[in-house]
Design a protein around this motif. Sequence first.
Motif, short mmCIF file in Angstrom:
data_model
loop_
_atom_site.label_atom_id
_atom_site.label_comp_id
_atom_site.label_asym_id
_atom_site.label_seq_id
_atom_site.Cartn_x
_atom_site.Cartn_y
_atom_site.Cartn_z
N LEU A 48 1.23 53.04 -42.37
CA LEU A 48 2.39 53.42 -43.18
C LEU A 48 2.06 53.39 -44.67
N PHE A 49 1.31 52.39 -45.10
CA PHE A 49 0.96 52.29 -46.51
C PHE A 49 0.15 53.50 -46.96
N VAL A 50 -0.87 53.85 -46.18
CA VAL A 50 -1.74 54.97 -46.55
C VAL A 50 -0.97 56.29 -46.49
N ASN A 51 -0.14 56.46 -45.48
CA ASN A 51 0.56 57.74 -45.32
C ASN A 51 1.74 57.90 -46.27
N LEU A 52 2.40 56.81 -46.64
CA LEU A 52 3.63 56.94 -47.41
C LEU A 52 3.52 56.48 -48.86
N MET A 53 2.63 55.55 -49.15
CA MET A 53 2.60 54.97 -50.49
C MET A 53 1.45 55.52 -51.34
N VAL A 54 0.33 55.79 -50.71
CA VAL A 54 -0.85 56.27 -51.46
C VAL A 54 -0.72 57.78 -51.66
N GLY A 55 -1.11 58.25 -52.80
CA GLY A 55 -1.07 59.69 -53.07
C GLY A 55 0.32 60.15 -53.43
N LYS A 56 0.72 61.28 -52.86
CA LYS A 56 2.00 61.91 -53.21
C LYS A 56 3.16 61.44 -52.34
N GLY A 57 2.89 60.55 -51.40
CA GLY A 57 3.97 60.02 -50.56
C GLY A 57 4.33 60.94 -49.42
N VAL A 58 5.59 60.93 -49.04
CA VAL A 58 6.06 61.65 -47.87
C VAL A 58 5.87 63.17 -48.03
N GLU A 59 5.99 63.66 -49.24
CA GLU A 59 5.86 65.10 -49.46
C GLU A 59 4.49 65.63 -49.07
N ALA A 60 3.48 64.78 -49.07
CA ALA A 60 2.11 65.22 -48.77
C ALA A 60 1.80 65.23 -47.28
N LEU A 61 2.70 64.73 -46.44
CA LEU A 61 2.43 64.67 -45.00
C LEU A 61 2.61 66.05 -44.38
N ASP A 62 1.51 66.66 -44.03
CA ASP A 62 1.53 67.96 -43.35
C ASP A 62 0.24 68.10 -42.54
N PHE A 63 0.03 69.27 -41.99
CA PHE A 63 -1.14 69.51 -41.16
C PHE A 63 -2.43 69.27 -41.94
N ALA A 64 -2.46 69.71 -43.17
CA ALA A 64 -3.67 69.54 -43.99
C ALA A 64 -3.96 68.06 -44.25
N PHE A 65 -2.93 67.25 -44.42
CA PHE A 65 -3.12 65.82 -44.64
C PHE A 65 -3.78 65.18 -43.42
N VAL A 66 -3.27 65.50 -42.24
CA VAL A 66 -3.84 64.95 -41.00
C VAL A 66 -5.25 65.47 -40.81
N ALA A 67 -5.49 66.73 -41.09
CA ALA A 67 -6.83 67.31 -40.94
C ALA A 67 -7.82 66.61 -41.85
N GLY A 68 -7.41 66.37 -43.09
CA GLY A 68 -8.29 65.67 -44.03
C GLY A 68 -8.52 64.23 -43.63
N LYS A 69 -7.49 63.59 -43.14
CA LYS A 69 -7.60 62.19 -42.73
C LYS A 69 -8.52 62.06 -41.51
#
Length: 149
Positions: A48-69
């Motif tokens: 949750l910390f990495v996905n929601l707090m680091v970077g741009k937050g919830v707005e950055a969660l998309d297919f590209a985010f998962v692909a990069g992760k």
Amino acid sequence: MTTPAIQSPRSPVATGSRARRRSNVELNTWLFMRGSGVLLLVLVFGHLFVNLMVGKGVEALDFAFVAGKWANPFWQVWDLAMLWLAELHGMNGLRTIINDYATKPTTRFWLKALLYFSAFIVLVLGTLVIFTFDPCADPASTLEVCRSH
């Protein structure tokens, strides 16, 4: 008149060599629940910390985010550990509930067979998704990961 001795309700029923051969399955599953619960707290709050707090937050969660992760093996192992521990932790909890509330042995057997089968399917499919995920399967993909191939 003497009163007959009554056994303690917590004393083991089996005696002799058969009592010594009993396994500690329930003790081991109880310990697993405690250990997996602590590990899951770390894994889930880290996730949750990495996905929601680091970077741009919830707005950055998309297919590209998962692909990069998932391009990083560390995050694949992290998510795999979270998947396996959560699934086995939940399965063990449901197994305990089935043992407590299913009164007929045949009902208990079929409920646990269905539970084990469904847990196996979820673990296999989840593991396959994590390790065979290909963000570049679409030829029109514009992801940064795909441009480097």
